[in-house]
Design a protein around this motif. Structure first.
Motif, PDB file in Angstrom:
ATOM      1  N   GLU A  82      28.562 -18.935  91.672  1.00 30.63           N
ATOM      2  CA  GLU A  82      29.931 -18.421  91.739  1.00 30.63           C
ATOM      3  C   GLU A  82      30.910 -19.517  92.149  1.00 30.63           C
ATOM      4  OE1 GLU A  82      32.880 -15.609  91.187  1.00 30.63           O
ATOM      5  OE2 GLU A  82      30.782 -15.568  90.616  1.00 30.63           O
ATOM      6  N   ILE A  83      30.544 -20.312  93.124  1.00 31.67           N
ATOM      7  CA  ILE A  83      31.394 -21.427  93.552  1.00 31.67           C
ATOM      8  C   ILE A  83      31.577 -22.408  92.391  1.00 31.67           C
ATOM      9  CG2 ILE A  83      31.528 -23.443  95.088  1.00 31.67           C
ATOM     10  CD1 ILE A  83      30.014 -21.642  97.188  1.00 31.67           C
ATOM     11  N   ALA A  84      30.497 -22.706  91.693  1.00 33.94           N
ATOM     12  CA  ALA A  84      30.572 -23.627  90.549  1.00 33.94           C
ATOM     13  C   ALA A  84      31.451 -23.055  89.439  1.00 33.94           C
ATOM     14  CB  ALA A  84      29.173 -23.927  90.024  1.00 33.94           C
ATOM     15  N   ARG A  85      31.333 -21.746  89.175  1.00 31.51           N
ATOM     16  CA  ARG A  85      32.164 -21.101  88.143  1.00 31.51           C
ATOM     17  C   ARG A  85      33.647 -21.240  88.454  1.00 31.51           C
ATOM     18  NH1 ARG A  85      28.402 -16.640  88.326  1.00 31.51           N
ATOM     19  NH2 ARG A  85      27.106 -16.755  86.492  1.00 31.51           N
ATOM     20  N   LEU A  86      33.974 -21.217  89.744  1.00 32.99           N
ATOM     21  CA  LEU A  86      35.371 -21.297  90.173  1.00 32.99           C
ATOM     22  C   LEU A  86      35.780 -22.733  90.489  1.00 32.99           C
ATOM     23  CD1 LEU A  86      35.370 -18.059  92.344  1.00 32.99           C
ATOM     24  CD2 LEU A  86      36.340 -18.360  90.051  1.00 32.99           C
ATOM     25  N   ASP A  87      34.994 -23.683  89.995  1.00 35.60           N
ATOM     26  CA  ASP A  87      35.269 -25.113  90.124  1.00 35.60           C
ATOM     27  C   ASP A  87      35.317 -25.584  91.571  1.00 35.60           C
ATOM     28  OD1 ASP A  87      35.557 -27.579  88.865  1.00 35.60           O
ATOM     29  OD2 ASP A  87      37.744 -27.516  89.021  1.00 35.60           O
ATOM     30  N   GLY A  88      34.488 -24.955  92.422  1.00 33.41           N
ATOM     31  CA  GLY A  88      34.405 -25.365  93.823  1.00 33.41           C
ATOM     32  C   GLY A  88      33.364 -26.454  94.017  1.00 33.41           C
ATOM     33  N   ASP A  89      33.347 -27.010  95.200  1.00 36.72           N
ATOM     34  CA  ASP A  89      32.436 -28.092  95.554  1.00 36.72           C
ATOM     35  C   ASP A  89      31.098 -27.516  96.021  1.00 36.72           C
ATOM     36  OD1 ASP A  89      31.168 -30.380  96.458  1.00 36.72           O
ATOM     37  OD2 ASP A  89      32.511 -30.679  98.169  1.00 36.72           O
ATOM     38  N   VAL A  90      30.048 -27.771  95.257  1.00 35.36           N
ATOM     39  CA  VAL A  90      28.711 -27.276  95.611  1.00 35.36           C
ATOM     40  C   VAL A  90      27.824 -28.378  96.186  1.00 35.36           C
ATOM     41  CG1 VAL A  90      28.763 -25.349  93.964  1.00 35.36           C
ATOM     42  CG2 VAL A  90      27.822 -27.565  93.257  1.00 35.36           C
ATOM     43  N   SER A  91      28.401 -29.523  96.482  1.00 39.05           N
ATOM     44  CA  SER A  91      27.611 -30.676  96.932  1.00 39.05           C
ATOM     45  C   SER A  91      26.899 -30.441  98.256  1.00 39.05           C
ATOM     46  CB  SER A  91      28.482 -31.925  97.035  1.00 39.05           C
ATOM     47  OG  SER A  91      29.485 -31.757  98.023  1.00 39.05           O
ATOM     48  N   HIS A  92      27.334 -29.462  99.028  1.00 37.46           N
ATOM     49  CA  HIS A  92      26.670 -29.158 100.303  1.00 37.46           C
ATOM     50  C   HIS A  92      25.464 -28.239 100.113  1.00 37.46           C
ATOM     51  CE1 HIS A  92      29.930 -31.015 102.490  1.00 37.46           C
ATOM     52  NE2 HIS A  92      30.785 -30.275 101.813  1.00 37.46           N
ATOM     53  N   PHE A  93      25.272 -27.742  98.889  1.00 41.14           N
ATOM     54  CA  PHE A  93      24.266 -26.714  98.643  1.00 41.14           C
ATOM     55  C   PHE A  93      23.164 -27.126  97.678  1.00 41.14           C
ATOM     56  CE2 PHE A  93      28.526 -24.600  99.014  1.00 41.14           C
ATOM     57  CZ  PHE A  93      28.417 -24.313 100.363  1.00 41.14           C
ATOM     58  N   VAL A  94      23.418 -28.153  96.859  1.00 41.35           N
ATOM     59  CA  VAL A  94      22.448 -28.592  95.855  1.00 41.35           C
ATOM     60  C   VAL A  94      22.398 -30.115  95.832  1.00 41.35           C
ATOM     61  CG1 VAL A  94      22.732 -26.532  94.392  1.00 41.35           C
ATOM     62  CG2 VAL A  94      24.154 -28.548  93.970  1.00 41.35           C
ATOM     63  N   THR A  95      21.363 -30.651  95.209  1.00 40.37           N
ATOM     64  CA  THR A  95      21.259 -32.098  95.062  1.00 40.37           C
ATOM     65  C   THR A  95      22.275 -32.580  94.026  1.00 40.37           C
ATOM     66  OG1 THR A  95      19.625 -31.955  93.303  1.00 40.37           O
ATOM     67  CG2 THR A  95      18.777 -32.032  95.579  1.00 40.37           C
ATOM     68  N   PRO A  96      22.584 -33.875  94.011  1.00 34.50           N
ATOM     69  CA  PRO A  96      23.497 -34.412  92.994  1.00 34.50           C
ATOM     70  C   PRO A  96      23.036 -34.115  91.560  1.00 34.50           C
ATOM     71  CG  PRO A  96      23.226 -36.007  94.749  1.00 34.50           C
ATOM     72  CD  PRO A  96      22.225 -34.907  95.005  1.00 34.50           C
ATOM     73  N   ALA A  97      21.741 -34.188  91.308  1.00 41.58           N
ATOM     74  CA  ALA A  97      21.230 -33.915  89.953  1.00 41.58           C
ATOM     75  C   ALA A  97      21.498 -32.467  89.539  1.00 41.58           C
ATOM     76  CB  ALA A  97      19.737 -34.219  89.882  1.00 41.58           C
ATOM     77  N   VAL A  98      21.284 -31.532  90.448  1.00 38.92           N
ATOM     78  CA  VAL A  98      21.536 -30.121  90.144  1.00 38.92           C
ATOM     79  C   VAL A  98      23.035 -29.885  90.011  1.00 38.92           C
ATOM     80  CG1 VAL A  98      21.305 -27.751  91.002  1.00 38.92           C
ATOM     81  CG2 VAL A  98      19.372 -29.337  91.172  1.00 38.92           C
ATOM     82  N   GLN A  99      23.829 -30.542  90.833  1.00 40.74           N
ATOM     83  CA  GLN A  99      25.278 -30.413  90.730  1.00 40.74           C
ATOM     84  C   GLN A  99      25.755 -30.863  89.339  1.00 40.74           C
ATOM     85  OE1 GLN A  99      27.509 -32.520  93.738  1.00 40.74           O
ATOM     86  NE2 GLN A  99      29.425 -31.594  93.120  1.00 40.74           N
ATOM     87  N   THR A 100      25.210 -31.956  88.851  1.00 44.37           N
ATOM     88  CA  THR A 100      25.565 -32.455  87.518  1.00 44.37           C
ATOM     89  C   THR A 100      25.216 -31.424  86.446  1.00 44.37           C
ATOM     90  OG1 THR A 100      25.273 -34.744  88.210  1.00 44.37           O
ATOM     91  CG2 THR A 100      25.112 -34.303  85.842  1.00 44.37           C
ATOM     92  N   ARG A 101      24.044 -30.804  86.582  1.00 41.23           N
ATOM     93  CA  ARG A 101      23.631 -29.790  85.598  1.00 41.23           C
ATOM     94  C   ARG A 101      24.507 -28.551  85.675  1.00 41.23           C
ATOM     95  NH1 ARG A 101      17.500 -30.710  83.959  1.00 41.23           N
ATOM     96  NH2 ARG A 101      18.118 -29.223  82.376  1.00 41.23           N
ATOM     97  N   LEU A 102      24.903 -28.183  86.876  1.00 42.48           N
ATOM     98  CA  LEU A 102      25.811 -27.038  87.029  1.00 42.48           C
ATOM     99  C   LEU A 102      27.153 -27.313  86.360  1.00 42.48           C
ATOM    100  CD1 LEU A 102      25.222 -25.865  90.700  1.00 42.48           C
ATOM    101  CD2 LEU A 102      25.263 -24.356  88.696  1.00 42.48           C
ATOM    102  N   LYS A 103      27.694 -28.492  86.586  1.00 44.59           N
ATOM    103  CA  LYS A 103      28.974 -28.864  85.969  1.00 44.59           C
ATOM    104  C   LYS A 103      28.866 -28.852  84.455  1.00 44.59           C
ATOM    105  CE  LYS A 103      31.103 -31.546  89.648  1.00 44.59           C
ATOM    106  NZ  LYS A 103      31.637 -32.833  90.073  1.00 44.59           N
ATOM    107  N   ALA A 104      27.790 -29.402  83.926  1.00 44.80           N
ATOM    108  CA  ALA A 104      27.589 -29.432  82.473  1.00 44.80           C
ATOM    109  C   ALA A 104      27.485 -28.004  81.924  1.00 44.80           C
ATOM    110  CB  ALA A 104      26.338 -30.227  82.134  1.00 44.80           C
ATOM    111  N   LYS A 105      26.793 -27.131  82.647  1.00 43.90           N
ATOM    112  CA  LYS A 105      26.632 -25.741  82.201  1.00 43.90           C
ATOM    113  C   LYS A 105      27.991 -25.026  82.188  1.00 43.90           C
ATOM    114  CE  LYS A 105      23.018 -23.818  81.556  1.00 43.90           C
ATOM    115  NZ  LYS A 105      22.282 -23.494  80.300  1.00 43.90           N
TER     116      LYS A 105
END
Length: 164
Positions: A138-161
């Motif tokens: 939900e945070i990723a959908r709303l263009d929020g910062d998820v860096s405190h919750f996932v690794t950089p690699a997962v964050q990159t995949r979330l952004k791409a999705k």
């Protein structure tokens, strides 16, 4: 050999999941990460993507701390998956009391199906207790910062999705 099964949807894998994986690895000789297909939850990531993310994260964990981790997709009953992989213990992470109520029911059902498989509850690290994949998405959908919750690699995949 002590074989543990840590099941979940891992949509996506979070730092909370990684915390349980690292700590659970110290309890068993082999840790199997059971990736539930669970079509009812309507995952954001495909099964293949979730398996890829977990394999990458687990490779980093074993490089850092050692141990054996296997990522194993499953669509059958959890207790049947435990039998399939030879697990004698199921690891479950708990964040809050509401998690315990659901997990308590699951343990009772699993014990009725196979009393030889134990369930071990692991409390999430205090810094990770609020992390839930659903909220991360939900945070990723709303263009929020998820860096405190996932690794950089997962964050990159979330952004791409989110972009694609």
């Amino acid at each position: 050999m002590r074989i543990g099964l840590y099941p979940g949807t891992f949509d996506p894998v979070t730092l909370g999941h990684i915390d349980i994986i690292e700590r659970g690895l110290a309890l068993v000789d082999r840790l199997v990460i059971g990736v539930a297909i669970n079509r009812d939850k309507g995952p954001m990531f495909t099964l293949e993507e979730r398996v890829e993310m977990l394999e990458a994260e687990c490779a980093e964990i074993t490089d850092r701390v050692g141990g054996e981790i296997i990522v194993h997709p499953f669509e059958n009953l959890l207790i049947d998956c435990a039998r399939d992989v030879g697990a004698n213990v199921i690891l479950r992470g708990l964040r809050a009391v509401s998690d315990f109520e659901y997990e308590f029911q699951m343990v009772g059902m699993n014990r009725a199906l196979d009393s030889s498989v134990e369930t071990v509850f692991m409390m999430a690290d205090a810094r990770r207790q609020a992390i839930a994949s659903k909220l991360v998405k939900e945070i990723a959908r709303l263009d929020g910062d998820v860096s405190h919750f996932v690794t950089p690699a997962v964050q990159t995949r979330l952004k791409a999705k989110m972009q694609g």
